[in-house]
Design an enzyme around this catalytic site. Structure first.
Site, PDB file in Angstrom:
ATOM      1  N   HIS A  48       0.786  -1.216   0.029  1.00 46.22           N
ATOM      2  CA  HIS A  48       0.052   0.196  -0.014  1.00 46.22           C
ATOM      3  C   HIS A  48       0.888   1.391  -0.158  1.00 46.22           C
ATOM      4  O   HIS A  48       0.706   2.348  -0.749  1.00 46.22           O
ATOM      5  CB  HIS A  48      -0.897   0.045   1.231  1.00 46.22           C
ATOM      6  CG  HIS A  48      -1.796   1.058   1.324  1.00 46.22           C
ATOM      7  ND1 HIS A  48      -3.343   0.953   1.117  1.00 46.22           N
ATOM      8  CD2 HIS A  48      -1.346   2.461   1.807  1.00 46.22           C
ATOM      9  CE1 HIS A  48      -3.672   2.390   1.220  1.00 46.22           C
ATOM     10  NE2 HIS A  48      -2.724   3.273   1.839  1.00 46.22           N
ATOM     11  N   GLU A 100       1.548   3.850  -3.460  1.00 48.21           N
ATOM     12  CA  GLU A 100       1.252   5.305  -3.327  1.00 48.21           C
ATOM     13  C   GLU A 100       2.372   6.417  -3.629  1.00 48.21           C
ATOM     14  O   GLU A 100       2.291   7.095  -4.336  1.00 48.21           O
ATOM     15  CB  GLU A 100       0.659   5.573  -1.985  1.00 48.21           C
ATOM     16  CG  GLU A 100       0.352   6.980  -1.818  1.00 48.21           C
ATOM     17  CD  GLU A 100      -1.020   7.316  -2.584  1.00 48.21           C
ATOM     18  OE1 GLU A 100      -1.182   8.416  -3.190  1.00 48.21           O
ATOM     19  OE2 GLU A 100      -1.997   6.299  -2.844  1.00 48.21           O
ATOM     20  N   LYS A 122       3.189   5.605  -7.449  1.00 51.20           N
ATOM     21  CA  LYS A 122       2.005   6.003  -8.139  1.00 51.20           C
ATOM     22  C   LYS A 122       2.339   7.913  -8.281  1.00 51.20           C
ATOM     23  O   LYS A 122       2.124   8.306  -9.538  1.00 51.20           O
ATOM     24  CB  LYS A 122       0.634   5.799  -7.505  1.00 51.20           C
ATOM     25  CG  LYS A 122      -0.547   6.539  -8.192  1.00 51.20           C
ATOM     26  CD  LYS A 122      -1.887   5.949  -7.706  1.00 51.20           C
ATOM     27  CE  LYS A 122      -1.997   6.281  -6.262  1.00 51.20           C
ATOM     28  NZ  LYS A 122      -2.437   7.785  -5.938  1.00 51.20           N
ATOM     29  N   ASN A 123       2.485   8.312  -7.285  1.00 49.58           N
ATOM     30  CA  ASN A 123       2.759   9.883  -7.470  1.00 49.58           C
ATOM     31  C   ASN A 123       3.813  10.238  -8.268  1.00 49.58           C
ATOM     32  O   ASN A 123       3.759  11.081  -8.900  1.00 49.58           O
ATOM     33  CB  ASN A 123       2.941  10.312  -5.864  1.00 49.58           C
ATOM     34  CG  ASN A 123       1.837  10.253  -4.990  1.00 49.58           C
ATOM     35  OD1 ASN A 123       0.436  10.013  -5.510  1.00 49.58           O
ATOM     36  ND2 ASN A 123       1.790  10.378  -3.810  1.00 49.58           N
TER      37      ASN A 123
END
Length: 393
Positions: free
Chosen positions: A258, A262, A265-266
């Site tokens: 998780h 994140e 992805k950013n």
């Protein structure tokens, strides 16, 4: 200035509560007085934290006796944790307690509390099996708590946006930090107990992988994040992992996935957007996995242009996002006010703050350093020793 902002927010909140008063939102108007009194009595009790090491040692041999002890602990502990959250949800500022989505979440917590309190003491294996079925039911009920709560807060943001900024309400952010950190703990305890009933998986004790490979989990998260970037943007920058794949330590892979997902992805989004119309090829994102005596540190570095120094604090506030808000999409599609809404978080601005909570849950942390005009480095610290007790809000 700060006092006038808070006064404005309080006034708006009082108006919202007055309007909501036509169809009362207080617990006592919807549930029996005995249940409400029980909830607030439990909310005065102290919560009991556990550590990753304790979960490992306790679940190493899930014999019948251990499972019964685990069920007895959860039978006592979960009502305390749930009641703390219900008490908070009942008394939120600025009229947030009256939002339909927040009420929905509150009622889920009340129902789970009632079911746990109504379950008889766990004395033998048969009781434990029935209790585990109840836990599975509760686990499913709370699956969409994060997005549904996010929709309630997004409603507040939209209402206050014309008068004040949501960033001027630190107590809302503090509440959300505590609420979501508590939720991580509750789901970890329930999920761990349920997982001990499932067929044994190699190197796993419940949800915990005793030989979790940070480099391996990073690669899985990279693949998932690049897949989404390819689907949404048409291409995705490369990502390179530097770290020994054979290095392992005990951790919860889903938590690690998780957090890394994140961050990657950013970075993918920032690099893609910066170099989309450039003559230069997009530089790869670099992930470094470092093994220390106390911490495992994962650094995610990109050359996506960075963030202005003034914008860094906003990254840790809920509701700060550059993606489209799902609430706007719901408005356009005519979704019903009381619907559960989407189960994804993109567009709510929850990715980074919740990732930091996942890191802190087992004694780690997440920090970000940015060079405006160049790129961003994210440092994910994971406690290697596993001896840090849960932080209990």
């Amino acid at each position: 200035m700060a006092q006038s902002v808070l006064a404005t927010a309080s006034r708006l909140g009082a108006q919202a509560l007055k309007q909501a008063g036509q169809s009362s939102v207080r617990l006592v108007d919807h549930f029996p007085r005995e249940l409400v009194d029980d909830i607030f009595a439990f909310a005065l009790k102290k919560q009991t934290g556990v550590s990753l090491k304790y979960m490992l040692d306790f679940g190493a041999k899930p014999i019948e006796r251990q499972l019964i002890l685990s069920a007895q602990f959860l039978h006592n502990e979960l009502p305390v944790r749930l009641s703390h959250r219900v008490a908070e949800l009942e008394n939120l500022p600025y009229g947030l307690s009256a939002k339909p989505h927040v009420l929905k979440v509150r009622d889920w917590y009340v129902e789970s509390f009632r079911e746990l309190r109504g379950f008889p003491k766990v004395k033998d294996a048969s009781d434990e099996l029935q209790f585990t079925r109840l836990l599975q039911h509760i686990y499913r009920r709370h699956a969409n708590v994060v997005p549904v709560m996010a929709m309630g807060v997004a409603e507040l943001k939209r209402e206050l946006a014309q008068t004040i900024g949501i960033d001027d309400l630190p107590d809302i952010h503090q509440f959300l930090d505590n609420f979501y950190l508590s939720r991580i703990g509750i789901r970890m305890l329930i999920g761990q107990h349920i997982a001990l009933h499932e067929p044994p998986r190699e190197q796993h004790i419940g949800l915990i992988d005793t030989k979790c490979s940070p480099a391996g989990v990073c690669q899985d998260a990279i693949d998932d994040a690049r897949s989404i970037c390819m689907r949404e943007k048409g291409s995705a920058p490369d990502v390179t992992v530097y770290g020994e794949p054979s290095f392992t330590f005990p951790y919860v892979p889903s938590h690690l996935h998780h957090m890394v997902f994140e961050l990657v992805k950013n970075s993918l989004r920032a690099v893609h957007d910066r170099f989309e119309d450039s003559d230069h090829e997009a530089p790869p994102i670099r992930i470094v996995v470092a093994e220390g005596e106390e911490d495992i540190t994962i650094k995610v570095s990109d050359e996506g242009g960075g963030i202005p120094r003034s914008g860094l604090p906003k990254m840790w506030t809920y509701l700060y996002t550059t993606a489209k808000s799902p609430l706007d999409e719901m408005d356009r599609s005519g979704a019903q006010e009381g619907s559960d809404g989407p189960s994804v978080l993109a567009g709510y601005g929850y990715g980074l703050p919740i990732s930091r909570l996942y890191a802190r849950y087992f004694g780690g942390d997440l920090s970000i350093i940015s060079m405006e005009g160049y790129g961003t480095d994210a440092y994910l610290h994971l406690n290697r020793l596993g001896n840090v007790q849960e932080p209990l809000p």
